[in-house]
Structures are given as C-alpha cells and as structure tokens.
Design a protein around this motif. Structure first.
Motif, short mmCIF file in Angstrom:
data_model
loop_
_atom_site.label_atom_id
_atom_site.label_comp_id
_atom_site.label_asym_id
_atom_site.label_seq_id
_atom_site.Cartn_x
_atom_site.Cartn_y
_atom_site.Cartn_z
N GLU A 1 0.84 -1.21 0.00
CA GLU A 1 0.00 0.00 0.00
C GLU A 1 0.87 1.25 0.00
OE1 GLU A 1 -2.45 -0.47 3.41
OE2 GLU A 1 -3.76 -1.96 2.50
N HIS A 2 1.95 1.20 0.79
CA HIS A 2 2.87 2.35 0.82
C HIS A 2 3.57 2.53 -0.52
CE1 HIS A 2 5.95 5.11 2.35
NE2 HIS A 2 6.84 4.35 1.74
N GLY A 3 3.99 1.41 -1.14
CA GLY A 3 4.73 1.47 -2.39
C GLY A 3 3.93 1.98 -3.57
N LEU A 4 2.60 1.86 -3.50
CA LEU A 4 1.78 2.33 -4.62
C LEU A 4 1.95 3.83 -4.86
CD1 LEU A 4 -1.47 0.27 -4.07
CD2 LEU A 4 0.12 0.07 -5.98
N SER A 5 2.25 4.58 -3.81
CA SER A 5 2.46 6.02 -3.99
C SER A 5 3.68 6.26 -4.89
CB SER A 5 2.66 6.71 -2.64
OG SER A 5 3.79 6.17 -1.96
N GLN A 6 4.68 5.36 -4.81
CA GLN A 6 5.84 5.47 -5.69
C GLN A 6 5.48 4.99 -7.11
OE1 GLN A 6 8.60 6.83 -4.97
NE2 GLN A 6 8.91 6.75 -2.76
N PHE B 1 2.74 5.20 -8.76
CA PHE B 1 1.94 6.14 -9.53
C PHE B 1 2.65 7.47 -9.77
CE2 PHE B 1 -1.65 3.63 -7.54
CZ PHE B 1 -1.86 2.90 -8.69
N ARG B 2 3.90 7.59 -9.29
CA ARG B 2 4.62 8.84 -9.50
C ARG B 2 5.01 9.04 -10.96
NH1 ARG B 2 9.66 8.84 -5.78
NH2 ARG B 2 10.32 10.30 -7.39
N ARG B 3 5.30 7.91 -11.67
CA ARG B 3 5.79 8.03 -13.04
C ARG B 3 5.05 7.06 -13.96
NH1 ARG B 3 12.27 8.48 -12.88
NH2 ARG B 3 11.84 8.72 -15.11
N THR B 4 4.80 7.51 -15.16
CA THR B 4 4.06 6.70 -16.13
C THR B 4 4.77 5.37 -16.41
OG1 THR B 4 3.14 8.67 -17.18
CG2 THR B 4 3.12 6.65 -18.48
N GLU B 5 6.11 5.40 -16.54
CA GLU B 5 6.85 4.18 -16.84
C GLU B 5 6.69 3.14 -15.75
OE1 GLU B 5 9.87 7.36 -16.95
OE2 GLU B 5 7.70 7.58 -17.04
N TRP B 6 6.68 3.62 -14.48
CA TRP B 6 6.56 2.69 -13.36
C TRP B 6 5.14 2.12 -13.30
CZ3 TRP B 6 9.42 5.84 -8.98
CH2 TRP B 6 10.76 6.01 -9.37
N THR B 7 4.15 2.95 -13.55
CA THR B 7 2.77 2.47 -13.56
C THR B 7 2.59 1.39 -14.64
OG1 THR B 7 2.05 4.68 -12.88
CG2 THR B 7 0.36 3.19 -13.68
N LEU B 8 3.16 1.66 -15.81
CA LEU B 8 3.05 0.71 -16.91
C LEU B 8 3.76 -0.60 -16.57
CD1 LEU B 8 2.09 0.18 -19.78
CD2 LEU B 8 4.21 1.22 -20.61
N ALA B 9 4.97 -0.52 -16.00
CA ALA B 9 5.72 -1.73 -15.63
C ALA B 9 4.97 -2.54 -14.57
CB ALA B 9 7.11 -1.35 -15.12
N PHE B 10 4.34 -1.83 -13.64
CA PHE B 10 3.57 -2.49 -12.58
C PHE B 10 2.39 -3.25 -13.18
CE2 PHE B 10 0.02 -2.36 -9.55
CZ PHE B 10 0.58 -2.99 -8.47
N LEU B 11 1.65 -2.63 -14.08
CA LEU B 11 0.48 -3.27 -14.69
C LEU B 11 0.90 -4.43 -15.60
CD1 LEU B 11 -1.73 -0.16 -15.52
CD2 LEU B 11 -2.09 -1.83 -13.71
N GLU B 12 2.02 -4.26 -16.29
CA GLU B 12 2.50 -5.36 -17.14
C GLU B 12 2.87 -6.58 -16.29
OE1 GLU B 12 5.68 -3.52 -19.24
OE2 GLU B 12 4.40 -2.88 -20.94
N GLU B 13 3.52 -6.33 -15.16
CA GLU B 13 3.87 -7.44 -14.25
C GLU B 13 2.61 -8.11 -13.73
OE1 GLU B 13 6.13 -10.08 -12.04
OE2 GLU B 13 6.80 -8.67 -13.59
#
Length: 455
Positions: A364-369, A371-383
């Motif tokens: 839950e804490h890490g989600l704030s990180q 959503f900070r950047r589009t690349e990270w959000t995309l990598a998270f959803l791909e995983e």
C-alpha cells in the motif's frame, strides 16, 4: 419558549432600561473623558501618563498630528521615568513618530526592567539608521533574555546589523534557542550572516543543531558558497565516529538540489577532504548493515545510502538486503523509498518483479511510488497482467486510483487497466468528473450550484 420557561428566565427583566450599558469596576465611579482638542502640548504629554488607554491614544494622536517638537524633552523624560509601563512604551512610540528617538533614550529602554519596553525599543531601533556599537552589544545580550518576545525582537535587530559580532550572536542564538518563533526570526536574518557564521562554527569546532541546519545549508546553497559547505563537511568528518556520518548526510539532505550540490561541493574541496567525507559515510553504512537492530537504525541506513556515486552499487545491495531481510516494516519502507530514488532500472527490475513478496502494508505504501511516473505504472500493470496472481497485486488499489488508471492519458496503461479491472461505466465517470468540477467551483457559488442542479 414554553410559558413556564419564560417565567423562570424572567425575559421581561430590564425592559424599563436602555439597550446600551456602560460597564465599570465595582466601587469606581465613571470617569468622564476629557476634551482634548483644545489642550496644549504640555497638557497632552501629561495625558500620556494616564492609566486610561483611550486617553493615552488620543494624546498620542494629537501630538503627532500637531508635530509637537516643542515638548520632545518632556516626552523623553516620561520615557525614562519610573512611571507605569504602558505610558513609557507609548511615549517612546510618540518620539519615534516625531522622528526624535535618540541613542541615549534607546539605551535606557534596552536596560529597563520592563520587558515590554525592551521589546519596543528593539523594534523601533530596527527602523533607525543608528549603528551604535553599544546598542548592538545590548541587543546581543538580550538574545539571552528571559522573555520570548524580547529575544525574538533582539534576533530581528541583530540580523540587521552588519558585523562579526552580529554574525556570531545570530549563530549562538540558532544553537541555543529552543523557542521555534525566535529561531525562525534568526533564520530570516541568515542571508547576510551565513558565511561569517559557518566560518565561526568551523573555527570554534561547534556543530549546528539539526533544527537550524537546513536553513543554514539552503542559504549557503542559494549563495553558491559550496566551498564553505565543503569545509563544514570536512569538520564534521573529524567528529566522533558514531555521529559524524549522520551529521554529514543531514547537511547533504538539506540541499534543495542534492545532485548538483554534491558535484559543486566535490569540486570546491580538496581530494583528501572529499575522500575523508565519503569514507566516514561508507564506514557508518557498513557498520549499520551488520549491526542494524531496530527501526531507527534502519531508517538511518536508508538515509545514508546513495549519496556517493562510487559506492552506488554497494548501497543498492545494502538497501536490498534491508528490504527483503527480517526487518521492521518502517525500516523496509525507508529502504523501499530510497531504492525508488535510484531510478527506473532499480524500480522496474528489482522492486516490481517481487512485488507480491512485500508485506501488504508495504504494498500500500509502495503504490504512492508506482503512480509517480508513467513508466513505473506501466511496468507495474505489465507485471500484474503476466502474473497468475495479478489480482492480488491490484487489491490494495482503491477506487480513486482505479478510476485514474482506467482514464489514464496513456493508451497502454488504460488498456492494461481495463483488462485487469474491467471497463468503467462512462456515465459514472462523467458524473463523478462533473461533481468533482462542482467541488472545485465551490468558491464560485453560482457556477457550482448550476452544475449540481443540472447534473
């Protein structure tokens, strides 16, 4: 009101009297206010000694209106007399309004027993061109006054003086002062004294307390005095081994632009100094990596890592061990946040693939990180889309963030979010967006009300 309550409350009491009451102390007759428009200047000065505030204010007003320079000696006598304190403060204010404040009067006021008179004298002195050494010395002594308001006024006065004594006094105030408002007044005066002040700290081998350090560091950074910051860091590197590394990193953490600041500091000090600074930080990291036994030390370890490019890979390994080791959640959160600052490759290659191994609180804490950047959000959803338990990764994401991903400007993120979360009802999204816009228009009642009524 029920009839029985009306009788008990006696609502008719006072109906035979007027609506305006004059309140006065018991046993003291009403004092008739004097007519002051025809009084002489001497009579007005006498009224400054009145215990009645309205009378003093009117006398003050008329003396300034009429530019009563002929009674300046009498007003000065009232200021230095043994009269009541409000009268002396008001008389000093009259002198200031007439532009007739003299050094001798200010000196007497700064030495007065009444704190309000000392404070008033300091505030008036700030706006004058008097640069007397004796007044500065008195103001410096008042930095240790028993009364907070006097110390605050003294800090503001000393900050406007341009001398070595004033710089040292301001630094001593920042070191010893515990009242946050007085410290803030000293901070506001740092710009003209930072260089001389930090030189004094280094020469006297004194360490600036943490609560005042950030303001000093950012002042020197703004003035681009990186050489002085480097000298101070070198001084810290000679402190006790248990304290010096954290003290150095607290200085670096105070920089608004730490990347550029580190390079500038490195370029402004000798090779030996830079090696001494980085060495003591490295020693502390290595010690904590082996002896880390609590949340507080875990957070210190996370703070120390990542500052020096030469050991970036080592620091990454230390933080990774802290994150996946048997440590407290707060220590793991500190390591997670610090690793996220290492950049895209660390976040996408190290953190996201092992996301489900993190405790739920850390997810839950890490989600704030994330959503900070589009690349990270995309990598998270791909995983998540490639994992058999992708739904578990998305469980901590609440409604607002889900809606944000489903309406994301990036088509890739929106597509992955739809495949994992399902499509969102466009009508619901439209309605929510309009309601949100209505809330934003709360300061414009007509437009906001129209929006809510129509939708």
């Amino acid at each position: 009101i029920p009839d029985d309550w009306q009788r008990r409350l006696r609502l008719e009491d006072g109906n035979d009297k007027g609506r305006i009451y004059r309140i006065r102390p018991e046993g003291r007759p009403h004092e008739k206010r004097p007519r002051m428009d025809h009084m002489s200047h001497l009579e007005l000065v006498a009224k400054l000694a009145s215990e009645n505030g309205w009378v003093r204010d009117m006398a003050h007003q008329r003396l300034l209106w009429e530019e009563a320079l002929d009674v300046v000696p009498e007003i000065e006598a009232l200021v230095v007399s043994d009269g009541n304190m409000p009268s002396r403060v008001q008389a000093l204010s009259v002198l200031n309004g007439l532009g007739q404040v003299k050094e001798g009067v200010l000196r007497d006021c700064l030495e007065a027993k009444q704190p309000a008179l000392r404070e008033s004298a300091l505030r008036i002195s700030r706006g004058l061109s008097i640069e007397a050494v004796e007044l500065t010395d008195l103001a410096l002594s008042l930095l240790e006054d028993d009364h907070d308001r006097v110390r605050l006024a003294a800090a503001e006065y000393v900050g406007n003086r341009h001398s070595q004594k004033a710089s040292i006094g301001l630094m001593q105030c920042l070191i010893a002062e515990r009242d946050p408002w007085v410290r803030r007044a000293a901070h506001s005066s740092l710009a003209a004294h930072a260089a001389a002040g930090i030189t004094w700290l280094i020469d006297e081998q004194i360490e600036m307390p943490k609560e005042s350090l950030e303001a000093l560091v950012q002042t020197l950074e703004g003035q681009r005095r990186y050489g002085l910051l480097g000298r101070y860091l070198h001084f810290l590197s000679s402190r006790r081994e248990a304290d010096r590394a954290l003290a150095i990193v607290e200085v670096l953490a105070g920089l608004k632009a730490p990347g550029a600041g580190l390079v500038a500091i490195r370029d402004s000090v000798s090779v030996e100094t830079w090696e001494a600074i980085s060495k003591c930080v490295a020693e502390r990291i290595d010690f904590l990596a082996v002896h880390d036994d609590g949340a507080e030390k875990g957070q210190e370890l996370a703070l120390l890592c990542g500052w020096f490019p030469a050991r970036r890979d080592q620091d990454r390994e230390v933080l990774t061990s802290q994150l996946w080791g048997n440590n407290s959640d707060s220590a793991k959160m500190a390591a997670f946040d610090r690793l996220a600052e290492f950049g895209d490759s660390v976040f996408q290659e190290l953190l996201i693939p092992r996301w489900r191994e993190l405790p739920l609180t850390l997810q839950e804490h890490g989600l704030s990180q994330v959503f900070r950047r589009t690349e990270w959000t995309l990598a998270f959803l791909e995983e998540a889309s490639q994992s058999q338990k992708g739904a578990d990764m998305l469980r901590p994401i609440k409604g607002a963030k889900r809606a944000w991903m489903l309406k994301h400007p990036s088509g890739d993120i929106q597509r992955l979010a739809e495949s994992l979360l399902g499509r969102i009802d466009e009508k619901v999204v439209d309605r929510l967006s309009r309601l949100s816009l209505g809330l934003e228009m709360a300061g414009r009642p007509d437009e906001g009300q129209t929006l809510f009524v129509n939708y």
